[in-house]
Write a protein that holds these residues in place. Sequence first.
Motif, short mmCIF file in Angstrom:
data_model
loop_
_atom_site.label_atom_id
_atom_site.label_comp_id
_atom_site.label_asym_id
_atom_site.label_seq_id
_atom_site.Cartn_x
_atom_site.Cartn_y
_atom_site.Cartn_z
N ALA A 80 0.82 -1.21 0.00
CA ALA A 80 0.00 0.00 0.00
C ALA A 80 0.85 1.26 0.00
CB ALA A 80 -0.95 0.00 1.19
N ALA A 81 2.16 1.10 0.06
CA ALA A 81 3.11 2.22 0.00
C ALA A 81 2.77 3.26 1.06
CB ALA A 81 3.16 2.81 -1.40
N ASN A 82 2.93 4.51 0.73
CA ASN A 82 2.65 5.59 1.69
C ASN A 82 1.25 6.15 1.45
OD1 ASN A 82 5.21 5.42 2.88
ND2 ASN A 82 6.08 6.62 1.21
N THR A 83 0.28 5.26 1.38
CA THR A 83 -1.11 5.68 1.17
C THR A 83 -1.95 5.23 2.35
OG1 THR A 83 -1.84 3.64 0.09
CG2 THR A 83 -0.80 5.31 -1.34
N ALA A 84 -3.17 5.70 2.40
CA ALA A 84 -4.12 5.27 3.43
C ALA A 84 -4.97 4.10 2.92
CB ALA A 84 -5.01 6.44 3.85
N TRP A 85 -4.62 3.56 1.76
CA TRP A 85 -5.38 2.46 1.18
C TRP A 85 -5.16 1.19 1.99
CZ3 TRP A 85 -6.83 2.39 -4.52
CH2 TRP A 85 -7.08 3.68 -4.98
N VAL A 86 -6.19 0.35 2.02
CA VAL A 86 -6.17 -0.86 2.82
C VAL A 86 -6.26 -2.07 1.90
CG1 VAL A 86 -7.41 -2.15 4.61
CG2 VAL A 86 -7.24 0.34 4.76
N GLN A 87 -5.41 -3.05 2.17
CA GLN A 87 -5.44 -4.29 1.40
C GLN A 87 -6.59 -5.14 1.91
OE1 GLN A 87 -2.18 -6.87 2.17
NE2 GLN A 87 -2.70 -8.27 0.53
N SER A 88 -7.28 -5.80 0.98
CA SER A 88 -8.37 -6.69 1.38
C SER A 88 -8.36 -7.92 0.47
CB SER A 88 -9.72 -5.97 1.32
OG SER A 88 -10.01 -5.57 0.00
N ALA A 89 -9.10 -8.91 0.88
CA ALA A 89 -9.20 -10.14 0.10
C ALA A 89 -9.99 -9.87 -1.17
CB ALA A 89 -9.87 -11.23 0.92
N PRO A 90 -9.63 -10.53 -2.26
CA PRO A 90 -10.38 -10.35 -3.50
C PRO A 90 -11.69 -11.13 -3.44
CG PRO A 90 -8.68 -11.98 -3.81
CD PRO A 90 -8.50 -11.43 -2.42
N PRO A 91 -12.63 -10.79 -4.32
CA PRO A 91 -13.87 -11.58 -4.37
C PRO A 91 -13.56 -13.02 -4.80
CG PRO A 91 -13.91 -9.77 -5.98
CD PRO A 91 -12.61 -9.71 -5.28
N LYS A 92 -14.17 -13.98 -4.15
CA LYS A 92 -13.90 -15.40 -4.44
C LYS A 92 -14.38 -15.79 -5.84
CE LYS A 92 -13.72 -16.74 0.22
NZ LYS A 92 -13.63 -17.53 1.26
N LYS A 93 -15.34 -15.06 -6.39
CA LYS A 93 -15.89 -15.42 -7.69
C LYS A 93 -14.95 -15.05 -8.85
CE LYS A 93 -18.47 -11.15 -7.90
NZ LYS A 93 -19.52 -10.48 -7.25
#
Length: 179
Positions: A44-57
């Motif tokens: 996510a580098a120097n961002t406020a973005w959050v990693q999340s799991a991808p959709p299973k489909k």
Amino acid sequence: MNGLIFLLLSQLASAAPIPGTSTSPLVAPKPGMFYSSKGFRIDAANTAWVQSAPPKKIPSLVTVYKAPMPLDGQQPALTVRVDDLRTALPLKTYVKKWMQDYTRFGFDVLTAKQVKINETSAFLLDIISKETKKQLRQVVFLKEKTAVILTCRDQRQTFSKTVQDCNQIIKSFEWTAQE
């Protein structure tokens, strides 16, 4: 006094038994860091973005980064997709194979060019949807028979801000040594 001893013991109990081991903060993974078994990493580098799991489909999506939720409720995102190729192809050939489909799906290609990101060759595509008012930036990395496609998406009117954070995440992409 007993309270102080209990506090000290509880702090020691939660520490790693040996510094530098898997439970030590020295080697704990950085939040937002993604290591792929396909031989790359991204964060996510120097961002406020959050990693999340991808959709299973969508099994080809390996991870997703999401921006903080904006007031309008349209959350920007960056997806990371992996394509396993049957045969090795040059980067430009791989991208051109499916780039012509964009117009068929109602997209205008604004930019299509080969770029270097941290000394790694990549292909950058900026695309606008005619119907949904969404804008996309795709960056494609290719190594041997593994293609990694990073796709940043947001509403057209806010994309110029969103793409700055996406670019920070994209710049963190790195091929790693595979065992």
